[in-house]
Design a protein around this motif. Sequence first.
Motif, PDB file in Angstrom:
ATOM      1  N   ILE A 243      -5.678   5.660  -8.669  1.00 45.31           N
ATOM      2  CA  ILE A 243      -6.001   4.640  -9.664  1.00 45.31           C
ATOM      3  C   ILE A 243      -5.864   3.237  -9.083  1.00 45.31           C
ATOM      4  CG2 ILE A 243      -5.345   3.669 -11.907  1.00 45.31           C
ATOM      5  CD1 ILE A 243      -4.274   6.460 -12.628  1.00 45.31           C
ATOM      6  N   GLY A 244      -4.826   3.035  -8.259  1.00 45.10           N
ATOM      7  CA  GLY A 244      -4.484   1.685  -7.834  1.00 45.10           C
ATOM      8  C   GLY A 244      -5.207   1.158  -6.621  1.00 45.10           C
ATOM      9  N   LEU A 245      -5.502   2.029  -5.638  1.00 44.72           N
ATOM     10  CA  LEU A 245      -6.099   1.538  -4.399  1.00 44.72           C
ATOM     11  C   LEU A 245      -7.446   0.837  -4.604  1.00 44.72           C
ATOM     12  CD1 LEU A 245      -5.229   4.171  -1.632  1.00 44.72           C
ATOM     13  CD2 LEU A 245      -4.347   1.849  -1.928  1.00 44.72           C
ATOM     14  N   PRO A 246      -8.342   1.367  -5.458  1.00 40.37           N
ATOM     15  CA  PRO A 246      -9.592   0.629  -5.680  1.00 40.37           C
ATOM     16  C   PRO A 246      -9.368  -0.788  -6.185  1.00 40.37           C
ATOM     17  CG  PRO A 246      -9.817   2.869  -6.467  1.00 40.37           C
ATOM     18  CD  PRO A 246      -8.361   2.675  -6.118  1.00 40.37           C
ATOM     19  N   THR A 247      -8.353  -0.973  -7.023  1.00 41.74           N
ATOM     20  CA  THR A 247      -8.032  -2.325  -7.495  1.00 41.74           C
ATOM     21  C   THR A 247      -7.620  -3.212  -6.332  1.00 41.74           C
ATOM     22  OG1 THR A 247      -7.308  -1.449  -9.632  1.00 41.74           O
ATOM     23  CG2 THR A 247      -6.563  -3.665  -9.053  1.00 41.74           C
ATOM     24  N   GLY A 248      -6.759  -2.682  -5.445  1.00 40.21           N
ATOM     25  CA  GLY A 248      -6.339  -3.443  -4.276  1.00 40.21           C
ATOM     26  C   GLY A 248      -7.498  -3.778  -3.363  1.00 40.21           C
ATOM     27  N   VAL A 249      -8.411  -2.819  -3.172  1.00 41.29           N
ATOM     28  CA  VAL A 249      -9.589  -3.054  -2.324  1.00 41.29           C
ATOM     29  C   VAL A 249     -10.440  -4.176  -2.896  1.00 41.29           C
ATOM     30  CG1 VAL A 249     -11.781  -2.046  -1.546  1.00 41.29           C
ATOM     31  CG2 VAL A 249      -9.661  -0.727  -1.358  1.00 41.29           C
ATOM     32  N   GLN A 250     -10.620  -4.191  -4.214  1.00 44.57           N
ATOM     33  CA  GLN A 250     -11.433  -5.232  -4.838  1.00 44.57           C
ATOM     34  C   GLN A 250     -10.779  -6.601  -4.692  1.00 44.57           C
ATOM     35  OE1 GLN A 250     -12.865  -4.170  -8.716  1.00 44.57           O
ATOM     36  NE2 GLN A 250     -13.503  -6.252  -9.212  1.00 44.57           N
TER      37      GLN A 250
END
Length: 449
Positions: A243-250
């Motif tokens: 859930i969290g890594l895509p947010t960090g990537v963005q």
Amino acid sequence: MPRSEPLWRPFLFFLLPLMATNILQSLSMTINNIFLGRMLGVEALAAAAVFFPVAFFFIAFLIGLSAGATVLIGQAFGAAQRDKMQAITGTALGVAFVGGVLIAATGGILAPAIMGGLGTPETILPEAIAFARTSFLVMPLTFLFLVSASLLRGTGDTMTPLLAQLFATVLAALLTPALIRGWLGFAPMGAPAAALASGLAFGLALLALAVFLVRIRHPMAPDRALLRKLVPDLRLLWLVLRIGLPTGVQVVAGSMAGLVIVGLVNSFGFQATAAYGAVAQVLTYVQFPALSIAIAASVFGAQMIGAGRTDQLSEVLRTAMVMNLVLTGSLVAVTYAGSRHLVSLFLTDPEVIELSQQLLHIITWSALMFGAGTIFSGIMRASGTVLVPMLIGLFAIVAVELPVAIVLSNMIGLPGIWWGYVASFGAMMVMQGSFYWFVWRRKTIHALV
């Protein structure tokens, strides 16, 4: 929350302390920079500023970890699963601490190479290395504090994190000048004083927070049951990261695009750069309500999903959108009305003030579109749907913002760069909203924990 209670009331009570916390975090950095600039001079301020892109990279990882863990906490809280809340909390804090320690160890060793690789001027290189090493050293405390505050928000509590942040902000404001002058028995320090003061403030605030949670017997209190769960549960860790890594990537992608935008702005001369800095400062505060509303929508959505009340998600969306129109819209109106006074807080040159006003008038209204787009993605994130919203966010940055900014800046000059932001926010709102209404809303939503 009782079914008969209007959603806007708990939503607003959650939202206002969250906005205040975000403002305090930004204010804390500003205060430290003022102390460095006023007490030590521009060299110390520059030494701290050089480290900011490095810090932001690691904070992006933390934002991702916190976003994933907060969604799971919200679902477990909505389902009244105390054991699951402890397991998620232990996993998130354990990973944050281990990650912080590894970053502290490797960062301290590699600080000279990192600062040198960033092209730090020789005149401030030793001070920049010292600031970087100190910042790396205190990262475990910083990570634990920020993740703890984020997890508490997953339970619907934003007042406790606000009080903890207020305590940390005041303490850092007292410690920074004391460390610079050597008033606490230490030798007088340079730029690292700000980093050490922040780390100590976060550490003491974390201790106070732990004592408070133990005293009220909170499910996330650091008691024996929680301490046994600091060894990460691999299944929960996978869910958190998914859930969290895509947010960090963005977040990282957005910061990298920001570097390109700064390069475009710099090509128009120092006055354009000064105007960019002033407008960016004002816009940051205008966007605070939108970002906070999106976080609130994600938390309330996660709690509804955990409680098996997915039929209430549409009400969460309506409430968040109305809050965006009222709160963000009010701030947009105030910004337009007082634009000259706002940019004059940062600038004195009449020509640059006029330019900054023009740019502020182009961009400010688009904060409403930015808010709507982040609300859509926040609610979808509450169910664990993150990949497509992330791809939409990346597309809005890479395929809309940058090309439009580059093309229009060549056609109409500096204002074209700001129209690139407007186009990006508009595209993100339309695409996130379309995916929400025509795809995500038709899916069967299940709790992840």
